[in-house]
Design an enzyme around this catalytic site. Structure first.
Site, PDB file in Angstrom:
ATOM      1  N   ALA A 293       1.609 -17.837   0.176  1.00 47.98           N
ATOM      2  CA  ALA A 293       0.876 -18.826   0.468  1.00 47.98           C
ATOM      3  C   ALA A 293       1.653 -20.183  -0.080  1.00 47.98           C
ATOM      4  CB  ALA A 293      -0.318 -18.583  -0.522  1.00 47.98           C
TER       5      ALA A 293
ATOM      6  N   GLY B 263       1.058 -13.847   0.331  1.00 48.25           N
ATOM      7  CA  GLY B 263       0.467 -13.797   1.645  1.00 48.25           C
ATOM      8  C   GLY B 263       1.065 -13.467   2.715  1.00 48.25           C
TER       9      GLY B 263
ATOM     10  N   GLU C  59       0.648  -9.735   3.046  1.00 47.99           N
ATOM     11  CA  GLU C  59      -0.886  -9.613   3.147  1.00 47.99           C
ATOM     12  C   GLU C  59      -0.992 -10.019   4.822  1.00 47.99           C
ATOM     13  OE1 GLU C  59      -1.812 -12.285  -0.006  1.00 47.99           O
ATOM     14  OE2 GLU C  59      -3.299 -10.755  -0.560  1.00 47.99           O
TER      15      GLU C  59
ATOM     16  N   GLU D 138       2.508 -12.123  -7.095  1.00 47.01           N
ATOM     17  CA  GLU D 138       1.263 -13.053  -7.378  1.00 47.01           C
ATOM     18  C   GLU D 138       1.233 -12.702  -9.234  1.00 47.01           C
ATOM     19  OE1 GLU D 138       0.862 -11.083  -4.799  1.00 47.01           O
ATOM     20  OE2 GLU D 138      -0.006 -12.577  -3.336  1.00 47.01           O
TER      21      GLU D 138
END
Ligand code: COA
Length: 256
Positions: free
Chosen positions: A65, A110, A113, A133
C-alpha cells in the site's frame, strides 16, 4: 486508467500492468480504483478469457500500500481503507475467469495480498514475498491475515506476519505460495493461462467457484460441489468433452 495498462492480445488474454515504477507500483487510491474498474470491465468482456496481472519495471510487482497515505489516517478511516481494498481484492478472487499474477520483483504488504487474491502465482527468481506491516506498527489489511494462512498454512503465515521478514521465490514455491518460478515470469504465466484456456470456459468458471467453496466447512463445500457438478452437466461443453473423448478427437468447447 492512469496507473494501469490494459492490453489484450486478440486471443483472449488480457495483461494488466500496474504502472507506477517510480514508486515501485505502490497501491495508491488511484491504483485501487483502476484495479476495480479494470477487473469489472474484464469480467463483463466476453473477449477476455484469462488475465495476467503484473507490475511495471524490473524491481517490483507491488511494494505494498502507498505508505504516504498512512501517517494521518486514523482508526475509522483505516477501517474504511481496509474494507475498500478488501472489496476490490475479493472482486479479483471472485472473477469467473482465471487470474494469474506474474510476480516480477517485490510483492510486499498489499503486493503480497494482491498476488494472494489472484488464482495462481508465477514468480521470477528474484521475487520476494512478505508482509512487513508489523515493522510499520500495523497489521495486514487487504486480506493477508486471511488468505496467506489459507494458501501456506497458519504456521508459515504466522512466521511471515509476525517477523515481517520476506521470503524468496524458491521458498515461496516450497510453501505453495508460488505455483511456478521462471526467469520470464510473464511469459510463463501466459503459458500457464494458455494451457488452462484449452479447457472449457464453463468448466473453468465452475471449478473456480467450487474451489472458493473450499473455505466452507466440508459438508457445505461438498453440497456446493455437487450442485456445480450438476450445472456442468447442463452445458453443451460437457456433452462435447465426453463425445470427443469417445471419438478420439480434441474437444471443441464453445463455453455453453
Ligand atoms: N509506499 C509508498 N512509496 C513507496 C513504497 C510504498 N509502499 N515502496 C517504495 N516506495 C517509493 C519510495 O519512497 C521511493 O520513492 P522516492 O524515489 O520518491 O523516494 C521509491 O518508491 C523507490 O523506493 P526505494 O525505497 O528508494 O527503493 P529501494 O530499492 O531502496 O527499496 C524496498 C525497495 C521495497 C525494500 C523499499 O522501497 C521498501 O521497503 N518499501 C516499503 C515496503 C513496505 O513496507 N510495504 C508494505 C506497506 S504496508
Amino acid at each position: 486508467m492512469d496507473t494501469l495498462r490494459y492490453e489484450t492480445d486478440g486471443a483472449g488474454l488480457l495483461t494488466l500492468t500496474i504502472d507506477r515504477p517510480d514508486k515501485l507500483n505502490a497501491l495508491s487510491a488511484g491504483v485501487i480504483s483502476d484495479l476495480d474498474d479494470a477487473f469489472r470491465e474484464a469480467s463483463a468482456d466476453d473477449d477476455v478469457r484469462g488475465l495476467l496481472l503484473t507490475g511495471a519495471g524490473e524491481k517490483a510487482f507491488v511494494a505494498g500500500a502507498d505508505i504516504s497515505q498512512f501517517p494521518d489516517l486514523g482508526a475509522a478511516a483505516a477501517r474504511r481503507f481496509a474494507e475498500r481494498g478488501q472489496a476490490v481484492f475479493s472482486q479479483i478472487e471472485q472473477m469467473p475467469k482465471p487470474v494469474v499474477a506474474a510476480v516480477n520483483g517485490v510483492a510486499l504488504g498489499g503486493g503480497c495480498e494482491l498476488a494472494l487474491a489472484c488464482h495462481l502465482r508465477v514468480a521470477s527468481p528474484s521475487a520476494q514475498f512478505g508482509q512487513p506491516e508489523a515493522s510499520l506498527g500495523i497489521i495486514p489489511g487487504y486480506g493477508g491475515t486471511q488468505r496467506l494462512p489459507r494458501v501456506v498454512g497458519r504456521g508459515v503465515a504466522t512466521e511471515m506476519i509476525l517477523t515481517g521478514d520476506p521470503i524468496g521465490a524458491e521458498r515461496a514455491r516450497e510453501v505453495g505460495l508460488v505455483n511456478r518460478v521462471a526467469a520470464d515470469a510473464a511469459e510463463a504465466a501466459r503459458e500457464l493461462l494458455r494451457s488452462i484456456l484449452e479447457n472449457g470456459p464453463e468448466a473453468i468458471r465452475l471449478s473456480l467457484e467450487a474451489l472458493r467453496a473450499s473455505d466452507q466447512p466440508l459438508e457445505a463445500g461438498l453440497r456446493h460441489e455437487a450442485a456445480l457438478f450438476g450445472q456442468a452437466f447442463a452445458t453443451d461443453d460437457a456433452t462435447e468433452g465426453a463425445t470427443a473423448f469417445l471419438e478420439g478427437r480434441e474437444p471443441a468447447f464453445e463455453g455453453r
